[in-house]
Write an enzyme that holds these catalytic residues in place. Structure first.
Site, short mmCIF file in Angstrom:
data_model
loop_
_atom_site.label_atom_id
_atom_site.label_comp_id
_atom_site.label_asym_id
_atom_site.label_seq_id
_atom_site.Cartn_x
_atom_site.Cartn_y
_atom_site.Cartn_z
N THR A 117 30.21 -26.11 17.63
CA THR A 117 30.10 -27.24 16.73
C THR A 117 30.20 -28.58 17.45
O THR A 117 30.84 -28.69 18.51
CB THR A 117 31.25 -27.20 15.68
OG1 THR A 117 31.24 -28.39 14.90
CG2 THR A 117 32.60 -27.08 16.35
N TYR A 141 39.80 -27.46 13.45
CA TYR A 141 38.52 -26.75 13.45
C TYR A 141 37.79 -26.97 14.77
O TYR A 141 37.38 -26.02 15.44
CB TYR A 141 37.66 -27.24 12.28
CG TYR A 141 36.20 -26.82 12.42
CD1 TYR A 141 35.85 -25.48 12.41
CD2 TYR A 141 35.19 -27.77 12.54
CE1 TYR A 141 34.51 -25.09 12.54
CE2 TYR A 141 33.86 -27.40 12.67
CZ TYR A 141 33.53 -26.06 12.67
OH TYR A 141 32.22 -25.69 12.81
#
Length: 330
Positions: A117, A141
């Site tokens: 990501t 995250y």
């Protein structure tokens, strides 16, 4: 030989399964169905309901199906949720990826493609970010994904396999052929939420912050069509099988749109207005995150086919309408 797709019943994973099958691959899907759906998996693929943290199960699948490559999508992805539950994210995204990697090494899997990501960069600024930028994630995250990248790097250095880590920017849209799309209830992706709001599935949409240092004060993101993203993975798999080395690459279009620009696109494509409210910033959100995807284009020969915001929105709206029809039939 088969490709094992973890999280293949989810949004991006289900598109990947179709792309692999379209390319003539033998596909096995491992998904615990926590956010994915059995019906989202192409019927030609073999779905096994289970957890990537189950080393015995993963090992048996690798052996039974002669798996030579793993494409790993399974994981948790909501930034604010990760801020509230960091240990849960480290467990699901990092610890279970370690278990999956160990099973891959023991099973002599030769190639591994990892769903990473842009959150590993943190607040990268308004300019397109390159892979050499500082890695400063601002949420658990992002940190959980970065830790997994580092494990992958170190494991590949010690064992006989090659990998590609693909850093996604904002994934949106749906299969243009209408076979699958973003179906998770309560999803937080902007274009998904805006499509639901336009169709009356939500009463309103909240814009989280209008005081960012961007042209209109709202967050800027690089939105990549999910079918283009699936194609990047397919090209990465072909490159690894042809003897290509380890690679970390961004997946995006080199330009971004603000939240308000996206909402204008949804209004334009849908043909009507919908309710929008302004709210405070969310924890962990960066002002702007835009990809420099030069490396993916040069190393993989990737040529995006869907780099058009209205087109992405149109596919998302079409899928949302189809999903409404599916749900109305029970």
């Amino acid at each position: 030989m088969a490709v094992l797709v973890t999280g293949g019943a989810g949004y991006i994973g289900s598109h990947m399964v179709w792309a692999l099958l379209d390319a003539g691959e033998d596909v096995v899907v491992l998904d615990r169905l926590s956010t994915g759906f059995e019906w989202a998996v192409a019927p030609e693929a073999r779905l096994v309901v289970g957890d990537i943290g189950d080393a015995e199960l993963v090992g048996s699948l690798i052996e039974k199906h002669s798996v030579d490559a793993i494409i790993h999508f399974a994981g948790s992805i909501v930034v604010p949720e990760s801020v509230a539950d960091p240990l849960g994210y480290y467990s699901n995204n990092t610890c279970k990826t370690r278990t999956l990697l160990e099973a891959a090494v023991k099973g002599s899997v030769r190639h591994f493609i990892f769903s990473s990501t842009a959150a590993v960069y943190g607040a990268a600024g308004i300019d397109p970010v390159q892979e050499t930028a500082p890695l400063l994630p601002e949420s658990p995250y992002g940190t959980s994904k970065l830790m997994s990248e580092l494990m992958l790097r170190d494991a590949a250095a010690a064992h006989d396999f090659t990998y590609t880590a693909l850093r996604y920017f904002n994934v949106a849209g749906a299969d243009p052929r209408g076979r699958t799309g973003q179906s998770t209830p309560g999803a937080t992706h902007l274009i998904k939420v805006a499509s639901e709001t336009a169709l009356g599935k939500r009463a309103s949409l909240t814009v989280f912050g209008d005081d960012y240092p961007t042209p209109d004060g709202t967050c800027v993101r690089d939105y990549i069509h999910v079918s283009d993203l699936a194609n990047v993975h397919l090209l990465a798999l072909q490159r690894l099988r042809a003897g290509g080395g380890n690679l970390v690459a961004n997946c995006g279009y080199n330009h971004g749109y603000s939240v308000l620009e996206v909402l204008d696109s949804v209004r334009r494509v849908f043909g009507s207005d919908f309710n929008v409210a302004m709210g405070p910033r969310r924890p962990g959100d960066a002002a702007a995150v835009v990809a420099d995807s030069t490396l993916a284009r040069s190393e993989l020969g990737w040529k995006p086919a869907h780099d058009n915001l209205d087109g992405i929105v149109g596919d998302a709206l079409a899928w949302e309408k189809a999903l409404s029809h599916r749900n109305s039939r029970g």
